[in-house]
Structures are given as C-alpha cells and as structure tokens.
Design an enzyme around this catalytic site. Structure first.
Site, PDB file in Angstrom:
ATOM      1  N   GLY A  46      30.196 -12.417  -5.358  1.00  0.00           N
ATOM      2  CA  GLY A  46      30.594 -12.853  -6.693  1.00  0.00           C
ATOM      3  C   GLY A  46      32.084 -12.673  -6.891  1.00  0.00           C
ATOM      4  O   GLY A  46      32.703 -11.813  -6.249  1.00  0.00           O
ATOM      5  N   GLN A  51      39.912 -11.735 -11.397  1.00  0.00           N
ATOM      6  CA  GLN A  51      40.303 -11.119 -10.117  1.00  0.00           C
ATOM      7  C   GLN A  51      41.333 -11.949  -9.355  1.00  0.00           C
ATOM      8  O   GLN A  51      41.981 -11.447  -8.440  1.00  0.00           O
ATOM      9  CB  GLN A  51      39.063 -10.919  -9.237  1.00  0.00           C
ATOM     10  N   HIS A 134      28.167  -7.414 -13.525  1.00  0.00           N
ATOM     11  CA  HIS A 134      29.416  -6.913 -12.939  1.00  0.00           C
ATOM     12  C   HIS A 134      30.559  -7.910 -13.171  1.00  0.00           C
ATOM     13  O   HIS A 134      31.659  -7.531 -13.591  1.00  0.00           O
ATOM     14  CB  HIS A 134      29.172  -6.670 -11.441  1.00  0.00           C
ATOM     15  N   GLU A 135      30.293  -9.198 -12.904  1.00  0.00           N
ATOM     16  CA  GLU A 135      31.349 -10.217 -13.040  1.00  0.00           C
ATOM     17  C   GLU A 135      31.717 -10.446 -14.509  1.00  0.00           C
ATOM     18  O   GLU A 135      32.880 -10.685 -14.837  1.00  0.00           O
ATOM     19  CB  GLU A 135      30.927 -11.540 -12.393  1.00  0.00           C
ATOM     20  N   HIS A 138      34.221  -8.029 -15.570  1.00  0.00           N
ATOM     21  CA  HIS A 138      35.588  -8.415 -15.164  1.00  0.00           C
ATOM     22  C   HIS A 138      36.242  -9.297 -16.224  1.00  0.00           C
ATOM     23  O   HIS A 138      37.424  -9.134 -16.532  1.00  0.00           O
ATOM     24  CB  HIS A 138      35.559  -9.200 -13.845  1.00  0.00           C
TER      25      HIS A 138
HETATM   26 NI    NI Z   1      34.100  -6.980  -8.876  1.00  0.00          NI
END
Ligand code: NI
Length: 167
Positions: A46, A51, A134-135, A138
């Site tokens: 992912g 990021q 999790h993403e 972000h």
């Molecule tokens: Ni990550």
C-alpha cells in the site's frame, strides 16, 4: 510511468493533512499509475500520496501475491467499522526495517472513488482492512509508529536518522 521518491520518517512532510481530490482527471490517473509502480518496486502492499509528497487524498493498495488486485482509493471514507479489534504487525515504506504491533478495527467498509471517478464501496477484512486504515492515517498526517510508546518512537527516530546519514 515513473518511480516516485518516498519520504522517510521523521520527515515533517509526512505530517501534512491531505486535501480531497476535486476532479479525477488525467493528472490523478497518472499519479495513481506512478504510485502503483512505486509501490510494486519498493515492494509494498500500500502507498498513500502523502508518502510521495503529494498532499491529496489518494491511496493505492494491492495485497495479492500476484499484483492482480490493484485498487485506487480516491477521497476514501470509512463508513463503518467493526467493534471487534485485532492486533497486527505493521510495517511502512516510509519507516524501512521497522515492524510493530498496532491494534485496529478488524473489519471496515470503505467508500471511495476509483480512477474513473466512480463511487464504490468495499468491505475489507484481514490484511486489506489493516492496510486501508494504515494508509488513511497517512492522509491525516499520521505514521503507524505514532501508536507505539514514546520510548519506541524516540528509538525509531534515532535509527532512521542514522540510516539517513549512512545513505
Ligand atoms: Ni505506511
């Protein structure tokens, strides 16, 4: 397509909050394609736009072994999450070499746009549920290590700084 540079924790840009995508156009489709290529090359399951220093709500995920289940989540929202929670060991392309346990909802239902700009909903469990949560963190400027103890976070930061100097 192009490989994009992945920011490494504790880069401050990882803490920026992403804005919603206004229109799913060719620029966004190119971003999705480049993010997918970058994720597969890393390799990872992912990647969030944050990021790669693009602060718009775009995620790519493929938890298959065969690279056949690529999904783009544009402007994703979690519309339901289970009361049951589960601990899973996570890692992150922005925190190379660090793996630790995080507790999250076991199942979630996500609503997002695909790369054609169509709305879809998806029920997620297992690794996919871990990954989408999790993403989405972000996109809110949160890295998974921030769930760990302050002591662990300090250790991870110093390890990452040493790694950056060694490169
Ligand atoms: Ni990550």
């Amino acid at each position: 397509m192009a490989l994009l540079n992945i920011l490494n924790y504790p880069d401050k840009r990882l803490h920026k909050v992403a804005k919603p995508v206004e229109k799913v156009n060719d620029r966004i489709r190119k971003l999705v394609a480049d993010m997918a290529e970058t994720m597969y090359a890393a390799p990872g399951v992912g990647l969030a736009a944050t990021q790669v220093d693009v602060h718009e709500r775009v995620i790519v995920i493929d938890v298959s072994d065969t690279h056949e289940e690529l999904r783009a989540f544009i402007n994703p929202e979690i519309i339901w999450s289970s009361d049951e929670r589960k601990i899973h060991e996570e890692g992150c392309l922005s925190v190379p070499g660090i793996y630790d346990n995080v507790e999250r909802a076991e199942k979630v239902r996500v609503r997002a746009l695909n790369e054609k700009g169509e709305t879809y909903e998806l029920d997620c469990e297992g690794l996919l549920a871990v990954c989408i949560q999790h993403e989405m963190d972000h996109l809110m400027g949160k890295v998974f290590v921030e769930y760990l103890s302050p002591l662990k976070q300090t250790r991870i930061k110093s390890k990452m700084k040493k790694l950056a100097h060694a490169m």
